[in-house]
Write a protein that holds these residues in place. Structure first.
Motif, PDB file in Angstrom:
ATOM      1  N   ALA A 295     -30.725 -13.294 -26.347  1.00 58.15           N
ATOM      2  CA  ALA A 295     -30.264 -14.066 -27.511  1.00 58.15           C
ATOM      3  C   ALA A 295     -31.415 -14.846 -28.130  1.00 58.15           C
ATOM      4  O   ALA A 295     -31.493 -14.996 -29.357  1.00 58.15           O
ATOM      5  N   ALA A 296     -32.327 -15.347 -27.288  1.00 65.23           N
ATOM      6  CA  ALA A 296     -33.500 -16.062 -27.794  1.00 65.23           C
ATOM      7  C   ALA A 296     -34.345 -15.147 -28.673  1.00 65.23           C
ATOM      8  O   ALA A 296     -34.791 -15.546 -29.758  1.00 65.23           O
ATOM      9  N   LEU A 297     -34.547 -13.904 -28.224  1.00 63.72           N
ATOM     10  CA  LEU A 297     -35.333 -12.956 -29.006  1.00 63.72           C
ATOM     11  C   LEU A 297     -34.640 -12.618 -30.323  1.00 63.72           C
ATOM     12  O   LEU A 297     -35.272 -12.584 -31.389  1.00 63.72           O
ATOM     13  N   ILE A 298     -33.338 -12.364 -30.255  1.00 64.87           N
ATOM     14  CA  ILE A 298     -32.578 -11.991 -31.454  1.00 64.87           C
ATOM     15  C   ILE A 298     -32.590 -13.123 -32.489  1.00 64.87           C
ATOM     16  O   ILE A 298     -32.911 -12.919 -33.666  1.00 64.87           O
ATOM     17  N   LEU A 299     -32.250 -14.325 -32.032  1.00 68.44           N
ATOM     18  CA  LEU A 299     -32.128 -15.452 -32.959  1.00 68.44           C
ATOM     19  C   LEU A 299     -33.483 -15.900 -33.502  1.00 68.44           C
ATOM     20  O   LEU A 299     -33.591 -16.243 -34.686  1.00 68.44           O
ATOM     21  N   SER A 300     -34.491 -15.903 -32.658  1.00 67.65           N
ATOM     22  CA  SER A 300     -35.821 -16.296 -33.126  1.00 67.65           C
ATOM     23  C   SER A 300     -36.331 -15.327 -34.183  1.00 67.65           C
ATOM     24  O   SER A 300     -36.918 -15.736 -35.194  1.00 67.65           O
ATOM     25  N   THR A 301     -36.093 -14.033 -33.944  1.00 66.90           N
ATOM     26  CA  THR A 301     -36.525 -13.024 -34.915  1.00 66.90           C
ATOM     27  C   THR A 301     -35.773 -13.164 -36.234  1.00 66.90           C
ATOM     28  O   THR A 301     -36.373 -13.157 -37.321  1.00 66.90           O
ATOM     29  N   LEU A 302     -34.443 -13.282 -36.151  1.00 67.49           N
ATOM     30  CA  LEU A 302     -33.633 -13.441 -37.362  1.00 67.49           C
ATOM     31  C   LEU A 302     -34.002 -14.716 -38.112  1.00 67.49           C
ATOM     32  O   LEU A 302     -34.099 -14.731 -39.347  1.00 67.49           O
ATOM     33  N   GLY A 303     -34.197 -15.793 -37.354  1.00 69.80           N
ATOM     34  CA  GLY A 303     -34.565 -17.054 -37.978  1.00 69.80           C
ATOM     35  C   GLY A 303     -35.911 -16.975 -38.675  1.00 69.80           C
ATOM     36  O   GLY A 303     -36.089 -17.489 -39.787  1.00 69.80           O
ATOM     37  N   TRP A 304     -36.863 -16.309 -38.026  1.00 65.19           N
ATOM     38  CA  TRP A 304     -38.198 -16.172 -38.619  1.00 65.19           C
ATOM     39  C   TRP A 304     -38.160 -15.339 -39.901  1.00 65.19           C
ATOM     40  O   TRP A 304     -38.832 -15.648 -40.884  1.00 65.19           O
ATOM     41  N   LEU A 305     -37.343 -14.284 -39.891  1.00 68.00           N
ATOM     42  CA  LEU A 305     -37.287 -13.378 -41.035  1.00 68.00           C
ATOM     43  C   LEU A 305     -36.509 -13.955 -42.211  1.00 68.00           C
ATOM     44  O   LEU A 305     -36.901 -13.796 -43.372  1.00 68.00           O
ATOM     45  N   PHE A 306     -35.386 -14.605 -41.914  1.00 74.61           N
ATOM     46  CA  PHE A 306     -34.473 -15.009 -42.989  1.00 74.61           C
ATOM     47  C   PHE A 306     -34.517 -16.503 -43.325  1.00 74.61           C
ATOM     48  O   PHE A 306     -34.106 -16.893 -44.419  1.00 74.61           O
ATOM     49  N   GLU A 307     -34.980 -17.329 -42.391  1.00 83.35           N
ATOM     50  CA  GLU A 307     -35.025 -18.768 -42.664  1.00 83.35           C
ATOM     51  C   GLU A 307     -36.438 -19.244 -43.011  1.00 83.35           C
ATOM     52  O   GLU A 307     -36.602 -20.354 -43.508  1.00 83.35           O
ATOM     53  N   SER A 308     -37.432 -18.415 -42.718  1.00 83.40           N
ATOM     54  CA  SER A 308     -38.839 -18.754 -42.998  1.00 83.40           C
ATOM     55  C   SER A 308     -39.183 -20.180 -42.552  1.00 83.40           C
ATOM     56  O   SER A 308     -39.572 -21.024 -43.377  1.00 83.40           O
ATOM     57  N   PRO A 309     -39.023 -20.487 -41.276  1.00 83.64           N
ATOM     58  CA  PRO A 309     -39.283 -21.854 -40.804  1.00 83.64           C
ATOM     59  C   PRO A 309     -40.743 -22.255 -40.978  1.00 83.64           C
ATOM     60  O   PRO A 309     -41.648 -21.458 -40.733  1.00 83.64           O
ATOM     61  N   GLN A 310     -40.952 -23.461 -41.427  1.00 83.24           N
ATOM     62  CA  GLN A 310     -42.291 -24.019 -41.564  1.00 83.24           C
ATOM     63  C   GLN A 310     -42.561 -24.919 -40.356  1.00 83.24           C
ATOM     64  O   GLN A 310     -42.101 -26.055 -40.310  1.00 83.24           O
TER      65      GLN A 310
END
Length: 304
Positions: free
Chosen positions: A192-207
């Motif tokens: 779940a960490a891998l899935i959410l981190s990847t999705l968050g990085w791609l779609f939320e563009s965290p700074q």
């Protein structure tokens, strides 16, 4: 001595779960919700996998249950926890904890629907009382919020998280999925960490430069402490106390969450909502006391 141990574990679990909701609110102040949830699990996974290694506990489910393990990764960890932290963007941590305190009732309903569990009139009365009280609290708090539309977004996200968790509990019992608490959490938490981190990085563009120290510390607390210590403490509590005694923690941790939010942020739910907490807690208590049932056994970690 046994009673002292049970009391100590009960207090630890209540404090852990009660502080979890405030930590989620702090986390999303500067970290996008999906990425924050991924970070949370990324901090928890190494501890859980290390414990599995040291105790020689398998991280895979038994053969025949491994596809279900993947389902748990998605429907127990990935989606509900993302919904929980998303909900806290729009809903106070105190109200979020009150919504999640209804997990025992959701499990009861799921058990009736999926396991054909029999109920009695007292349970139905308690269930009805709690649902009406919760509806009153949600109505009261939404009317008091100037952004009612966004507020309902958060409420719906949290309610969906409760429903999905309850269905997973029922499916675990239906499939006789009786694995250790470490096996249940370790690998799904990492995936779940891998899935959410990847999705968050791609779609939320965290700074990352915008992440505050408090938000980062909050995610570390959620993962390394609440996500590991909370699981182990609740599991130990279930081993030493009755299912009914362990379930009473659901009546206590919202009070801690509401009190902390009031003390730190100076915000509390309305006086009318606080009054409605009494029939809500009473309804949950009646439903649990009338016929004890397991709330997910060793798999329950809430919250949190």
């Amino acid at each position: 001595m046994r009673r002292v141990t049970i009391l100590g574990l009960f207090v630890l679990v209540a404090l852990t779960w009660g502080t979890t909701w405030l930590a989620m609110r702090i986390a999303v102040e500067t970290i996008p919700p999906i990425f924050a949830t991924g970070m949370r699990f990324m901090f928890a996974a190494p501890f859980l996998i290390s414990i599995a290694y040291l105790r020689k506990t398998p991280i895979l489910f038994p053969p025949g249950q491994r596809l279900f393990q993947l389902g748990i990764t998605v429907f127990y960890f990935t989606i509900p926890f993302a919904l929980m932290i998303y909900g806290e963007i729009y809903v106070s941590s105190g109200l979020a904890s009150i919504i999640f305190a209804n997990m025992p009732l959701a499990v009861l309903i799921a058990s009736v629907l999926f396991l054909n569990m029999k109920t009695n009139i007292v349970q139905v009365a308690g269930l009805t009382m709690a649902i009406v009280a919760l509806a009153g609290i949600l109505y009261e708090e939404t009317n008091a919020n100037i952004n009612a539309g966004s507020h309902w977004q958060g409420i719906i996200a949290l309610i969906l998280a409760v429903i999905i968790h309850a269905i997973v509990y029922a499916q675990c019992k239906k499939r006789c999925c009786d694995v250790s608490v470490i096996t249940f959490n370790a690998l799904p938490c990492f995936l779940a960490a891998l899935i959410l981190s990847t999705l968050g990085w791609l779609f939320e563009s965290p700074q990352i430069s915008n992440f505050s120290e408090c938000s980062v510390l909050a995610t570390i607390y959620l993962g390394a402490f609440a996500g590991v210590f909370g699981i182990l403490c609740y599991f130990a509590l279930q081993q030493k106390a009755s299912a009914f005694q362990a379930s009473l923690v659901f009546l206590i941790f919202p009070l801690i969450a509401v009190s902390l939010e009031s003390y730190i942020y100076g915000y509390a739910i309305s006086a009318h909502s606080m009054l409605l907490v009494i029939p809500l807690a009473s309804g949950i208590f009646i439903a649990l006391a009338s016929k004890t049932f397991s709330l997910g056994g060793r798999r329950l970690d809430s919250s949190s």
